[in-house]
Design an enzyme around this catalytic site. Sequence first.
Site, PDB file in Angstrom:
ATOM      1  N   GLU A 109      42.605  41.644  46.484  1.00  0.00           N
ATOM      2  CA  GLU A 109      43.175  42.151  47.866  1.00  0.00           C
ATOM      3  C   GLU A 109      44.946  41.968  46.678  1.00  0.00           C
ATOM      4  O   GLU A 109      45.698  42.471  46.954  1.00  0.00           O
ATOM      5  CB  GLU A 109      43.376  41.239  48.701  1.00  0.00           C
ATOM      6  CG  GLU A 109      42.030  41.594  49.831  1.00  0.00           C
ATOM      7  CD  GLU A 109      41.054  40.565  49.850  1.00  0.00           C
ATOM      8  OE1 GLU A 109      42.070  39.527  50.142  1.00  0.00           O
ATOM      9  OE2 GLU A 109      40.553  40.921  50.439  1.00  0.00           O
TER      10      GLU A 109
ATOM     11  N   SER B 195      31.339  40.987  51.770  1.00  0.00           N
ATOM     12  CA  SER B 195      29.741  40.510  52.458  1.00  0.00           C
ATOM     13  C   SER B 195      28.624  39.359  52.398  1.00  0.00           C
ATOM     14  O   SER B 195      28.082  39.962  53.019  1.00  0.00           O
ATOM     15  CB  SER B 195      29.494  41.683  53.356  1.00  0.00           C
ATOM     16  OG  SER B 195      30.642  42.575  53.514  1.00  0.00           O
TER      17      SER B 195
ATOM     18  N   ASN C 270      36.481  31.667  51.169  1.00  0.00           N
ATOM     19  CA  ASN C 270      38.116  32.141  50.768  1.00  0.00           C
ATOM     20  C   ASN C 270      38.865  32.386  51.822  1.00  0.00           C
ATOM     21  O   ASN C 270      37.800  33.228  52.572  1.00  0.00           O
ATOM     22  CB  ASN C 270      37.616  32.965  49.510  1.00  0.00           C
ATOM     23  CG  ASN C 270      39.154  33.482  49.956  1.00  0.00           C
ATOM     24  OD1 ASN C 270      40.593  33.674  50.283  1.00  0.00           O
ATOM     25  ND2 ASN C 270      39.284  35.083  49.017  1.00  0.00           N
ATOM     26  N   TRP C 271      39.407  31.879  52.459  1.00  0.00           N
ATOM     27  CA  TRP C 271      39.872  31.979  54.411  1.00  0.00           C
ATOM     28  C   TRP C 271      40.927  33.056  54.014  1.00  0.00           C
ATOM     29  O   TRP C 271      41.479  33.617  55.316  1.00  0.00           O
ATOM     30  CB  TRP C 271      40.152  30.741  54.739  1.00  0.00           C
ATOM     31  CG  TRP C 271      39.451  29.759  55.323  1.00  0.00           C
ATOM     32  CD1 TRP C 271      38.828  29.790  54.936  1.00  0.00           C
ATOM     33  CD2 TRP C 271      39.977  28.700  54.946  1.00  0.00           C
ATOM     34  NE1 TRP C 271      37.732  28.067  54.970  1.00  0.00           N
ATOM     35  CE2 TRP C 271      38.797  27.772  55.303  1.00  0.00           C
ATOM     36  CE3 TRP C 271      41.675  27.599  55.881  1.00  0.00           C
ATOM     37  CZ2 TRP C 271      38.815  26.472  55.811  1.00  0.00           C
ATOM     38  CZ3 TRP C 271      41.144  25.999  56.246  1.00  0.00           C
ATOM     39  CH2 TRP C 271      40.241  25.836  55.832  1.00  0.00           C
ATOM     40  N   LYS C 272      42.020  33.476  53.082  1.00  0.00           N
ATOM     41  CA  LYS C 272      42.721  34.384  53.007  1.00  0.00           C
ATOM     42  C   LYS C 272      43.908  34.116  53.712  1.00  0.00           C
ATOM     43  O   LYS C 272      43.969  32.844  54.031  1.00  0.00           O
ATOM     44  CB  LYS C 272      41.868  36.096  53.279  1.00  0.00           C
ATOM     45  CG  LYS C 272      41.218  36.089  52.547  1.00  0.00           C
ATOM     46  CD  LYS C 272      40.447  37.901  52.872  1.00  0.00           C
ATOM     47  CE  LYS C 272      38.974  37.264  51.874  1.00  0.00           C
ATOM     48  NZ  LYS C 272      38.180  39.105  51.748  1.00  0.00           N
TER      49      LYS C 272
ATOM     50  N   GLU D 243      33.053  40.505  42.512  1.00  0.00           N
ATOM     51  CA  GLU D 243      32.971  41.314  43.818  1.00  0.00           C
ATOM     52  C   GLU D 243      33.312  42.511  43.981  1.00  0.00           C
ATOM     53  O   GLU D 243      34.621  42.763  43.226  1.00  0.00           O
ATOM     54  CB  GLU D 243      34.745  40.108  44.359  1.00  0.00           C
ATOM     55  CG  GLU D 243      34.108  38.856  44.013  1.00  0.00           C
ATOM     56  CD  GLU D 243      35.057  38.174  45.672  1.00  0.00           C
ATOM     57  OE1 GLU D 243      34.368  37.752  46.463  1.00  0.00           O
ATOM     58  OE2 GLU D 243      36.461  38.702  45.427  1.00  0.00           O
TER      59      GLU D 243
ATOM     60  N   GLY E 297      34.196  35.232  52.185  1.00  0.00           N
ATOM     61  CA  GLY E 297      35.472  35.889  53.024  1.00  0.00           C
ATOM     62  C   GLY E 297      35.452  35.329  54.366  1.00  0.00           C
ATOM     63  O   GLY E 297      34.774  34.315  54.989  1.00  0.00           O
ATOM     64  N   GLY E 298      34.824  36.542  55.029  1.00  0.00           N
ATOM     65  CA  GLY E 298      34.925  36.592  56.769  1.00  0.00           C
ATOM     66  C   GLY E 298      33.960  35.384  57.218  1.00  0.00           C
ATOM     67  O   GLY E 298      33.748  34.914  58.525  1.00  0.00           O
TER      68      GLY E 298
ATOM     69  N   GLY F 294      34.646  42.563  52.814  1.00  0.00           N
ATOM     70  CA  GLY F 294      35.073  42.584  54.092  1.00  0.00           C
ATOM     71  C   GLY F 294      34.500  44.078  55.026  1.00  0.00           C
ATOM     72  O   GLY F 294      34.974  44.735  55.658  1.00  0.00           O
TER      73      GLY F 294
ATOM     74  N   HIS G  89      41.964  38.405  42.310  1.00  0.00           N
ATOM     75  CA  HIS G  89      41.722  38.394  43.683  1.00  0.00           C
ATOM     76  C   HIS G  89      41.343  40.267  44.241  1.00  0.00           C
ATOM     77  O   HIS G  89      42.400  40.522  43.636  1.00  0.00           O
ATOM     78  CB  HIS G  89      41.535  37.364  45.049  1.00  0.00           C
ATOM     79  CG  HIS G  89      40.834  37.530  45.848  1.00  0.00           C
ATOM     80  ND1 HIS G  89      40.966  39.025  46.645  1.00  0.00           N
ATOM     81  CD2 HIS G  89      39.540  37.400  46.715  1.00  0.00           C
ATOM     82  CE1 HIS G  89      39.919  39.239  47.973  1.00  0.00           C
ATOM     83  NE2 HIS G  89      39.147  38.174  47.823  1.00  0.00           N
TER      84      HIS G  89
END
Length: 250
Positions: A96, A212, A9-11, A166, A233-234, A172, A94
């Site tokens: 966010e 993470s 997930n590149w956000k 999640e 993500g990251g 993150g 999600h």
Amino acid sequence: MRKPLIVGNWKMNKDIKEGVDLVKAIVNSKIDQEKIDYGFAPPFVSIYEIKKYLNEKHILAAQNMFYEDSGAYTGEVSADMLISAGCNFVILGHSERRHIFGETDDMINKKVIQALNKGLNVILCVGELLSEREAQCEEETVLRQISLGLKGVDNSMIEKVVIAYEPVWAIGTGKTASKDDAEKMHKSIRNHIAKLYDEDKAKNIRIMYGGSVKPENIKELMSSEEIDGALVGGASLKAESFIQILKYYE
Ligand code: PGA
């Protein structure tokens, strides 16, 4: 047997060229698609271009969509548009979206229904806040999000749903839920699916973990029978780390 599933997930990261370069590096690294399903959730503007570098087995997910067919909804994107750009999946709910953009369970449910009716697969994200875990109501929170998110999703539609657990405090932050904590929640989610649907659906639904996930912890997480994949993500933003995650099976 549930086939493992890992999605990056590149956000709001990577322009089109950066995204294409990343995808090319990963696709060329010979990930065994017999062993895992994997793919990417790029920003909307890159989806169409990135599709050109993927095969039919890859997952190409949008990070969000709106629940109406079309109309005066400035800034929104429909399920049909995603499909025409090449998406086969959409991430919905999600944390966010829930916490920065104020999406409610009701809105997320409308999106889930619309996506499934249009033929998209859905990754439905759920997870508790740190305050909810501290108040020991993490299970109640997560199961409520699932019941509300899946309202009206019938027995045939549930097969196109993947759940991503999640915990918000792990996203993150570098803090990962322990394998035991994740496993415990995944078991509760599976039992809940058995209650909402049946044992068979519960046995077959894939439940991913997110928060993470990195090369250092993927093997441990995936060693659990209950953890069927990861939403990353990251660590999905660099070819090297995402390839290491995808090749956890080696
Ligand atoms: P993270 O994000 O891997 O950077 O914690 C996961 C997610 O939000 O899906």
